[in-house]
Design a protein around this motif. Structure first.
Motif: not given
Length: 298
Positions: A184-212
């Protein structure tokens, strides 16, 4: 170990990825493994600054164009990267970043890109033989890929974006103990005529030593993405602090509160040398979920 470190080396691999990593025994080297990338980017900035000294001296009568330091306290409902949405002479290629040790693109162990089902919008669930579901505050991610050579005014239709990030506990599917069988939390999409891709996901955590953050790779085509061809760009998206504070006050994100308190965008070893182009425009609420948008010049 419930939190994963997002660090990685840079070496070539047989699958054509230019940002590849070494071997499985290097997955857990920790944040120090990102230091070469950080040092390289810092040196580039220093050299660039040195080369500008004669120009600055010649133009000292007009210093209105000097860049200002980015404000790290951007509003959670309207935080954005002005550089990322610029056009014309201000348009710059998205900063190149490490893919970390958990890309899942075949350059460091597992390759989810060649699996049937990876091309999808909803990445909250695992696919194939896995059935895990990532829990957390809903997040909709929209990236707009544009052609930098044309001044960022031309969308890149038919390109592809591979996007991945950690879960609410800071774990990366395929790699971290407890979720090695999930994708999960991995996926691929092709850009549309606006150059856009949209993914449905969840807000990621902040783990030790890295900004979200969220990782992504841009490919010239969907066939390139799923066929292990060269990556056109590898970068990371950053979240504004006030939104992170709000999300991490909800159930399930308690460890992220402490981790975030020890960090800032200015101290993060990836974003510390500049994050204007990578700070996403973020809107929403914990009740209804959030949307993040970012323009990606390549």
């Amino acid at each position: 170990m419930s939190t994963a470190s997002n660090s990685g080396g840079n070496s070539s691999s047989g699958n054509g990825h230019s940002h590849g990593h070494h071997h499985d025994d290097e997955f857990d080297r920790g944040l120090s493994y990102d230091l070469p990338v950080f040092a390289r980017r810092r040196m580039i900035r220093l050299l660039a600054g040195a080369s500008m000294v004669p120009l600055v001296a010649a133009c000292s009568s007009d210093d209105s164009g000097n860049g200002a330091a980015s404000d790290s306290s951007s509003s959670g409902s309207s935080s954005s990267s002005s550089s990322g949405n610029s056009s014309g002479s201000d348009c710059e290629v998205i900063p190149e970043e490490t893919a970390g040790p958990y890309p899942g693109d075949g350059s460091n162990g597992p390759n989810v890109l060649k699996e049937s089902g990876v091309v999808r919008r909803d990445i909250t669930k695992s696919f194939g033989s896995a059935d895990g579901v990532a829990e957390g505050i809903p997040l909709t991610i929209t990236l707009t890929v544009v052609d930098q050579a044309s001044g960022c005014d031309t969308p890149k239709e038919g390109a592809a974006v591979y996007l991945w990030h950690c879960d609410r506990e800071g774990r990366y599917s395929l790699y971290t103990d407890g979720v090695t069988e999930e994708n999960y939390l991995r996926g691929v999409q092709e850009t549309d005529d606006k150059g856009q891709v949209t993914f449905t996901s969840i807000f990621p955590a902040c783990y030790t030593g890295r900004w979200p953050h969220i990782h992504f790779e841009v490919y010239d085509s969907l066939d390139d993405a799923t066929g292990g061809q060269d990556v056109a760009a590898t970068s990371q998206l950053a979240f504004p602090k006030d939104v992170c504070d709000t999300v991490y006050a909800t159930d399930g994100y308690s460890q992220s509160v402490e981790n975030l308190s020890q960090l800032s965008l200015e101290s993060d070893m990836i974003f510390s040398d500049g994050y204007d182009q990578q700070l996403a425009t973020t809107e929403g609420s914990t009740d209804k979920g959030y949307t993040v948008t970012l323009t990606v010049p390549v």
